[in-house]
Motif scaffolding. Sequence first.
Motif, PDB file in Angstrom:
ATOM      1  N   ALA A 292      16.622  48.956  24.857  1.00 51.50           N
ATOM      2  CA  ALA A 292      16.694  47.798  24.978  1.00 51.50           C
ATOM      3  C   ALA A 292      18.073  47.078  24.654  1.00 51.50           C
ATOM      4  O   ALA A 292      18.451  45.907  25.510  1.00 51.50           O
ATOM      5  N   GLY A 293      19.062  47.466  23.191  1.00 51.52           N
ATOM      6  CA  GLY A 293      20.447  46.885  23.893  1.00 51.52           C
ATOM      7  C   GLY A 293      20.774  46.863  22.392  1.00 51.52           C
ATOM      8  O   GLY A 293      21.458  46.366  21.963  1.00 51.52           O
ATOM      9  N   ALA A 294      19.604  47.053  20.896  1.00 56.18           N
ATOM     10  CA  ALA A 294      20.508  46.971  19.796  1.00 56.18           C
ATOM     11  C   ALA A 294      21.460  47.646  19.440  1.00 56.18           C
ATOM     12  O   ALA A 294      21.204  48.536  19.407  1.00 56.18           O
ATOM     13  N   VAL A 295      21.917  46.825  19.100  1.00 58.14           N
ATOM     14  CA  VAL A 295      23.349  48.213  17.716  1.00 58.14           C
ATOM     15  C   VAL A 295      23.147  48.859  16.658  1.00 58.14           C
ATOM     16  O   VAL A 295      23.711  49.846  17.251  1.00 58.14           O
ATOM     17  N   CYS A 296      22.445  48.476  16.247  1.00 57.89           N
ATOM     18  CA  CYS A 296      21.444  49.527  14.971  1.00 57.89           C
ATOM     19  C   CYS A 296      20.484  49.050  14.309  1.00 57.89           C
ATOM     20  O   CYS A 296      19.687  47.836  14.909  1.00 57.89           O
ATOM     21  N   VAL A 297      19.363  49.812  13.865  1.00 55.45           N
ATOM     22  CA  VAL A 297      18.452  50.001  13.262  1.00 55.45           C
ATOM     23  C   VAL A 297      18.313  49.285  11.690  1.00 55.45           C
ATOM     24  O   VAL A 297      19.019  50.997  11.158  1.00 55.45           O
ATOM     25  N   VAL A 298      18.364  48.898  11.297  1.00 59.05           N
ATOM     26  CA  VAL A 298      18.347  49.751   9.395  1.00 59.05           C
ATOM     27  C   VAL A 298      16.119  49.045   8.840  1.00 59.05           C
ATOM     28  O   VAL A 298      15.891  47.675   9.278  1.00 59.05           O
TER      29      VAL A 298
ATOM     30  N   ALA B  64      26.405  46.468   8.675  1.00 59.46           N
ATOM     31  CA  ALA B  64      26.075  46.611   9.975  1.00 59.46           C
ATOM     32  C   ALA B  64      26.703  45.317  11.002  1.00 59.46           C
ATOM     33  O   ALA B  64      26.421  45.220  11.940  1.00 59.46           O
ATOM     34  N   VAL B  65      25.958  44.142   9.502  1.00 59.16           N
ATOM     35  CA  VAL B  65      26.804  43.022  10.905  1.00 59.16           C
ATOM     36  C   VAL B  65      28.202  42.625  11.280  1.00 59.16           C
ATOM     37  O   VAL B  65      27.801  42.489  12.435  1.00 59.16           O
ATOM     38  N   LYS B  66      29.085  43.543  10.882  1.00 57.09           N
ATOM     39  CA  LYS B  66      30.533  43.504  10.817  1.00 57.09           C
ATOM     40  C   LYS B  66      30.365  44.272  12.036  1.00 57.09           C
ATOM     41  O   LYS B  66      31.220  44.245  12.848  1.00 57.09           O
TER      42      LYS B  66
END
Length: 359
Positions: A99-105, A126-128
Amino acid sequence: MPPIKVMIVDDSAVVRQVLSATLGEDHAIEIIGTAVDPVFALERMKTCWPDVIVLDVEMPRMDGITFLRKIMAERPTPVVICSTLTEKGSETALQALSAGAVCVVTKPRMGLKQFLMDSSDDLVSAVKVAARANVRRLLAASQAAPMPPAPKLSADAILPPGTAMAQTTETVVAIGTSTGGTQALEAVLRALPRVCPGIVVVQHMPEKFTGAFAQRLDTLCEVEVREARHGDRVVPGRVLIAPGGRHMLLKRSGAQYVVDVVDGPPVSRHRPSVDVLFRSVARFAGRNAVGIIMTGMGDDGARGLKEMHDAGAWTVAQDEASCVVYGMPKEAVKLGAVDRILPLRDIPSAILGRISRKG
C-alpha cells in the motif's frame, strides 16, 4: 536543514510516550503530535502536515492499513509501520508495504517499552530513511495493474531431469535491494518468463517476513519464487529469496549451483547481507553471473558488486529516478562496480538480453 516533522499514531499510551521521547532526542526530528487513532490524527494533521507518519495497525475506529491507503490516495506521505505484525504472521505487513509504507518495524508484545528504548537508533534511522524516500515512486509501483497468475510449472517440468541444462545452470542472476525493494522486485520478477536464469535475491526484511513475501510473489509470477532453504539448487525458472535473519551464499557443487543458508553476525549492518551474497557469487560463478543492485538505503552490496564486476560478471544498478531511495546503487556506482545504469522498467529485458547474447 529543517527538522523532520513526525506524527505518531498508536493507541498505546506507552508507545506514544516512548517513541516521542526516543525520536525527539535526535535534533533532526521534531515530534509535531501524537494521536490515539487515525481519526484524531487526521484532525491534528489539518493544521500541520507531517513529513513522516509512524503508524500502528490495530487501532480503534480506523485500522492502520485503511488509514495508510487513505493517506496515499489523498496526500502521499512517507509512513513507517511500527506494529506487532510479525507475531501474527506477516501478511498484513506485506499489505502495508504494497500500500506504500516505506518500511516496517516489528515491536514485541512483551517488554515493549524496553524494546523501543533499545531500538531507538533503528527507529531514528527508519524515520530518516522514510523522510528521503520517493513515496510517489513507491505508490506508482504498488498501484501497477495486477497481472493474473500464470499456470505454475516446476523447474523440472520446464527442463526435464537428465538433460544437460537441468544439471548445470549456465548463468546466475544475483539481486540485492532494501527500502522500496518489495515493489521493485515484484516489477522485475513479474516481467520474466518461466524460462529464465536461476535468480538469488537478498531483500532486507525481518525474520518471518520473507516466507510470506516469497509466497505472494509466487502467486503473481511465471517463475517459481520461494524462500531459500539450505542446499536448494539454483536452476532456471527459480527465484530463491534469502530468509530474514540469516545469510545466503552461492556455492558450486560439481556442475550445479546451490545455496547455503547460514547464521552469522550482521554484515554491513544487515542479515541477510547483499555483500555476503554478492561476494559468494563473485567467487563461485565469476563471469557466469549477472549482478543487480536496486533501491535501498546505505551501502550494503556495493563492495560485493565491485567484486562481481572484477571477477567478470555483468553488473547493473537501478537509476536514481526510479529508486525509492538512491543509496545502495549510488554507492556501487561510486566504487566503479557498475557496467550499466538502468531504469527499473528496463532491468528485466536487460537480464534476458544479456543471457541471450551469452547463449
